[in-house]
Design an enzyme around this catalytic site. Sequence first.
Site, PDB file in Angstrom:
ATOM      1  N   GLU A  52     -16.461  38.357 -34.902  1.00  0.00           N
ATOM      2  CA  GLU A  52     -15.140  38.979 -34.951  1.00  0.00           C
ATOM      3  C   GLU A  52     -15.208  40.378 -35.542  1.00  0.00           C
ATOM      4  OE1 GLU A  52     -12.644  37.899 -33.386  1.00  0.00           O
ATOM      5  OE2 GLU A  52     -13.538  35.970 -32.872  1.00  0.00           O
ATOM      6  N   HIS A  66     -15.727  42.923 -32.882  1.00  0.00           N
ATOM      7  CA  HIS A  66     -14.468  43.393 -32.294  1.00  0.00           C
ATOM      8  C   HIS A  66     -13.814  44.435 -33.198  1.00  0.00           C
ATOM      9  CE1 HIS A  66     -14.186  40.684 -28.920  1.00  0.00           C
ATOM     10  NE2 HIS A  66     -14.196  39.586 -29.664  1.00  0.00           N
ATOM     11  N   HIS A  90     -15.361  47.785 -32.816  1.00  0.00           N
ATOM     12  CA  HIS A  90     -14.922  48.379 -31.546  1.00  0.00           C
ATOM     13  C   HIS A  90     -13.559  49.048 -31.739  1.00  0.00           C
ATOM     14  CE1 HIS A  90     -14.746  47.633 -26.883  1.00  0.00           C
ATOM     15  NE2 HIS A  90     -14.814  48.901 -27.195  1.00  0.00           N
TER      16      HIS A  90
END
Length: 674
Positions: free
Chosen positions: A464, A467, A470
Amino acid sequence: MTNPFFEPSTLPFGMPPFADIEDEHYAPAFEKGMAEQLAEIEAITAQAEAPSFENTMIPLEKSGQLLSRVAIVFFNKTSADGDAASDALEEVIAPQLAAHNDAISLNSALYERIRSIHDGLDSTELDAEARYLVERYFTEFTLAGAGLSEEAKATLRDYNSRLSTLTTKFEKNLLADTNDLAVVVDSIDELDGLDASEISAAASAAHDRGLTGKYLITLILPTNQPHLSVLKNADVRGRVMAASRTRGIRGGKFDNRELVLEIAKVRSQRAALLGFESHAAWVTADETAQNPQRVADMLGKLAPAAARNARDEHAALEKLAGTEVTAADWAYYAEKVRAEQYNVDTTQMRPYFEAERVLRDGVFFAATKLYGVTFSERRDLPAYHPDVRVFEVTDEDGTEVGLYTLDLYTRDSKRGGAWMNSLISQSDLLGHPVIVTNNLNVPKPAAGERTLLTYDEVNTLFHEFGHALHGLFARVTYPKFAGTNTYRDFVEFPSQVNEMWMLWPEVLDNYAKHYETGEPMPREIVERIQASAAFNEGFLTSEYLAAALIDQAWHRIGVADDVTDVAAFEAQALAEVGLDNPAVPPRYSSTYFQHIFANSAYDAGYYSYIWSEVLDADTVEWFTENGGLTRENGDRFRSRLLGVGGSKNPLEAFRDFRGRDAELQPLLTRRGLN
């Protein structure tokens, strides 16, 4: 009334003013936000001037800022800390938002302006990101039905409204049934196999529900539950598995079977209206896969080998057990076989995975080594729940990157699973900073006790956080491309890559230390874990592929197909590909498949994880070949992949990073499917 949503937040990084937000603020902010955006769209289409990027695309990208502010906070609340008031409002607001979105995406005048700009792209001097923005809007509006007749649009609006209501109801049913099915255990003796922190968490969960003197095993979203690998009591294992498998099928108000049937049917009807033979064809038309046959081809190549490996693993488990091994028993005996064959016991690793150390000396440490960013806790910034922690992220040169928030623990008000979303999405056009949040569902021990993570929970946190990186690192001009706003079957790629650092020696040595003694995890444990990397992959790949194929089956039905029995349909879909092994149930069955039947946007797209894993495995190979955890490698990955957000075709971004298209072989090797 002073409504905190009506103006942008003045807190650092635009952090939503959670301390000032009350339930009564949401509905007026939604109402005003939708009205404002529709007025902004009307102003675009009312212009007499010929369509241009400046008079159409720029104001379109600037529209809806109030609506965005309230929607982000509200839907974060409903997923992470819902209550009766937010549940009731969501059921009202979901169809209203569907109608609002249709009013924009089906606006013929707006679509014609976008089409005009798109048709004239070759004669403009727009930069690459601006050109891509026009291309994306044109594609999305076309697929949304903007070119349909007014009569067809009216039908489409009805479908979209109905689906918003159905998927919201599915999610509410699932959360309620999951909470209701938590397994109550009367005696501590029945929890033999759990360690002290797990027993403490079970006692605390029971106490929170008024079950004094008892223990509560709460359920996570997937079929397999964490405690199944260690519980020695076969009866308790059976009760936990039965509870997990019966979510949504017990009859009564939380039964999801009729919702599954209707959602699948309405989606097929909508796809036909839009000119596609199935919902899966409509979804994949705007993904890197391009069509469902390419998805079927890939899953079909992997399923036979995965099923074969799972059968071999099952035989080994039953040989060890000397008796039948059911789905409830698999994880327990798999750990025994792992211990026998590789001398590995993942439960021995938990004392070395203290949550705070994993976070700071593992997850953050790897990010600092790769990208030069540092993390400092901001206790002065209130979040949406007392358990949520806020960290400021800063680049090596002192430049502010954004805020990262972590919501680690499970609670009855939080939906299952783990996820990342953005509270503020970066955009140069709007001058927005960035705030991202990670949610997990780790059982919370009693006050004063350490949180010890399982091997899988550590892996999930690294995933996670990929993410989150990102979202934090993307630097784009237009809001549409912010953070993780890229193709669904690409978005898992950066997060899967970040998992590699969990066992990278330099990272592991820095965080895997015994929570009581401070001693490092013995090197031989890590070596045995790495040697057993392909162990149980037949099971893991099969359960994942089964779920992905169930998803595809539901969303490849046509309007003429008459499906009336959820269990029979699911069983047939698995039997057709040889994944109908009762000991290896799908990771998610239809009635608790939140990814595809709630609002998680993975409908016809659950294949994305393994589709992205092709890129991931190839990228891990690149890092390994090029020195691993170095700033040079991190800067390349950040600038060429994470940093572009959704502002260019993701496969082009991958080629820019890797120097070629991805190859399948590293994935086959990783999963033992050669």
